[in-house]
Enzyme design. Structure first.
Site, mmCIF file in Angstrom:
data_model
loop_
_atom_site.group_PDB
_atom_site.id
_atom_site.type_symbol
_atom_site.label_atom_id
_atom_site.label_comp_id
_atom_site.label_asym_id
_atom_site.label_seq_id
_atom_site.Cartn_x
_atom_site.Cartn_y
_atom_site.Cartn_z
ATOM 1 N N LYS A 42 0.841 -1.194 0.000
ATOM 2 C CA LYS A 42 0.000 0.000 0.000
ATOM 3 C C LYS A 42 0.883 1.253 0.000
ATOM 4 C CE LYS A 42 -0.442 0.116 5.055
ATOM 5 N NZ LYS A 42 -1.369 0.164 6.208
ATOM 6 N N ARG A 135 -10.201 0.373 15.334
ATOM 7 C CA ARG A 135 -10.227 1.087 14.056
ATOM 8 C C ARG A 135 -11.396 0.533 13.245
ATOM 9 N NH1 ARG A 135 -4.544 1.546 11.025
ATOM 10 N NH2 ARG A 135 -4.897 -0.687 10.723
ATOM 11 N N TYR A 269 12.974 33.138 2.564
ATOM 12 C CA TYR A 269 11.793 33.878 2.981
ATOM 13 C C TYR A 269 11.869 34.298 4.447
ATOM 14 C CZ TYR A 269 9.618 32.185 -1.322
ATOM 15 O OH TYR A 269 9.315 31.922 -2.630
ATOM 16 N N MET A 317 9.553 25.714 -1.492
ATOM 17 C CA MET A 317 8.755 24.669 -2.130
ATOM 18 C C MET A 317 9.618 23.734 -2.966
ATOM 19 S SD MET A 317 5.511 25.006 -4.752
ATOM 20 C CE MET A 317 4.463 25.807 -3.556
#
Length: 372
Positions: A42, A135, A269, A317
């Protein structure tokens, strides 16, 4: 125009996956148990690429795979992966017909959901039992719950289109140094299996061991174990360290610029970093959009030419910066290693206040997967 010798993505983030290492880990896990090994692929095989991982393991004889959702199961089939593919989470009713077409196995957590599945044709299921994870699953937290849980499973077994192919539970605390909760869960699950056998209900393949339990509780292996994080070479926790499990991924970026910085110059920044001396800065082709979180700002986590450097200023980013000092040799194109072993992955996890699983699963789609 990019030079033919330099692939464009090589100047961004690259996750290099050693398939032989994954196969070695699988063979070691297989040696620990007399039953089958279900490869948990997964989340794109924990960032390692589900298609390639599943195909490689299939060649070793692995016939069982686990995914989180229907789309992951479909992807494996479309890639030619055969064998049993178990979908661990519920599939929406509108898409149940795809389960039968793909010959997938659906985990079911109740009679009502099983009844819904049965309305769409013949389907194989693994019954999920909640023995303490709280769960999903048929509630069975104590021995007092066994009879009611068995009643619900018996009802499922009588549904015309439902074929019970297996039954499983999931341990909540098998990666700790306290055995009590895991032993309680197992004792309840075992009592449920015994009750089902007493009622002549064939529950199919029985499994409960996740990665941690596979290593720590060999007496609980039953018919099959589910290998997740250990397949990719990392320990589920400090209480599951095993030298035979080797990390299969190296994560790196490239130095895309080197320039001088004068004393007093600010970086990135918010001007949160100011150079205290004349120095050099390397710009690294990785940022938070690649999975290198802004949390890492100011942390000593990037290795260039054998030396670890801290990022300076806020991580952007697409890029981040490190202060090289005035004389450290570094040039455009040099490799900037984020991690290449378990210890470095753990450093990243510690910096984020999380676990190694999340580090592997946080790699973003534009990270190039490269196989060796």
């Amino acid at each position: 125009m990019t030079s033919p010798s330099l692939k464009p993505m090589r100047y961004r983030a690259t996750a290099q996956v050693n398939l032989d290492t994954i196969k070695r880990n699988y063979n070691y896990i297989k040696s620990l148990t007399k039953g089958r090994v279900m490869a948990v692929v997964k989340a794109d095989a924990y960032g390692h690429g589900a298609e390639r991982v599943a195909k490689e393991l299939s060649q070793l004889g692995c016939t069982d795979f686990a995914v989180a959702c229907l789309s992951e199961a479909e992807h494996l089939r479309e890639c030619g992966v055969k064998g049993n593919i178990l979908i661990l989470a519920p599939t929406d009713e509108s898409m149940v017909s795809i389960i039968t077409k793909g010959d997938f196995i659906q985990a079911t957590d109740s009679f009502e959901y099983s009844k819904t599945l049965a309305e769409h044709g013949k389907i194989k299921v693994h019954i999920k039992v909640d023995t303490g994870m709280s769960r999903i699953g048929i509630y069975c937290h104590s021995l007092d719950d066994v009879s009611n849980a068995a009643d619900e499973i018996e009802k499922i077994s009588k549904l015309e289109n439902i074929s019970i192919d297996g039954i499983f539970t999931h341990f909540a605390d098998s990666d700790s140094n306290d055995r009590s909760f895991t032993e309680k869960q197992f004792s309840v699950f075992k009592a449920l299996l015994e009750e089902l056998a007493r009622r002549n209900i064939n529950a199919g393949t029985k499994h409960c061991c996740n990665s941690a339990a596979t290593l720590n509780y060999p007496e609980m292996h039953l018919d099959m174990v589910r290998a997740g994080i250990i397949l990719y070479g990392l320990a589920p926790s400090e209480y599951c360290e095993n030298e035979n499990i080797i990390p299969a991924m190296k994560f790196s970026a490239r130095v895309c610029a080197v320039h001088k910085l004068n004393k007093g110059d600010c970086v990135s920044y918010g001007c949160t970093y100011t150079a205290e001396r004349d120095t050099k800065v390397a710009v690294i082709s990785i940022g938070y959009a690649d999975g290198f979180s802004r949390v890492y700002s100011g942390k000593e986590l990037i290795k260039i030419n054998g030396k670890k450097f801290a990022t300076v200023g806020k991580i952007c980013m697409d890029m981040c910066m490190v202060d090289l000092g005035a004389d450290f040799p570094c040039k455009v194109g040099d490799e900037a290693i984020i991690f290449e072993n378990a210890e470095e992955i753990q450093l990243l996890a510690d910096a984020m206040g999380t676990i190694n699983y999340e580090i592997l699963c946080s790699l973003k789609h534009r990270v190039l997967l490269e196989y060796i």
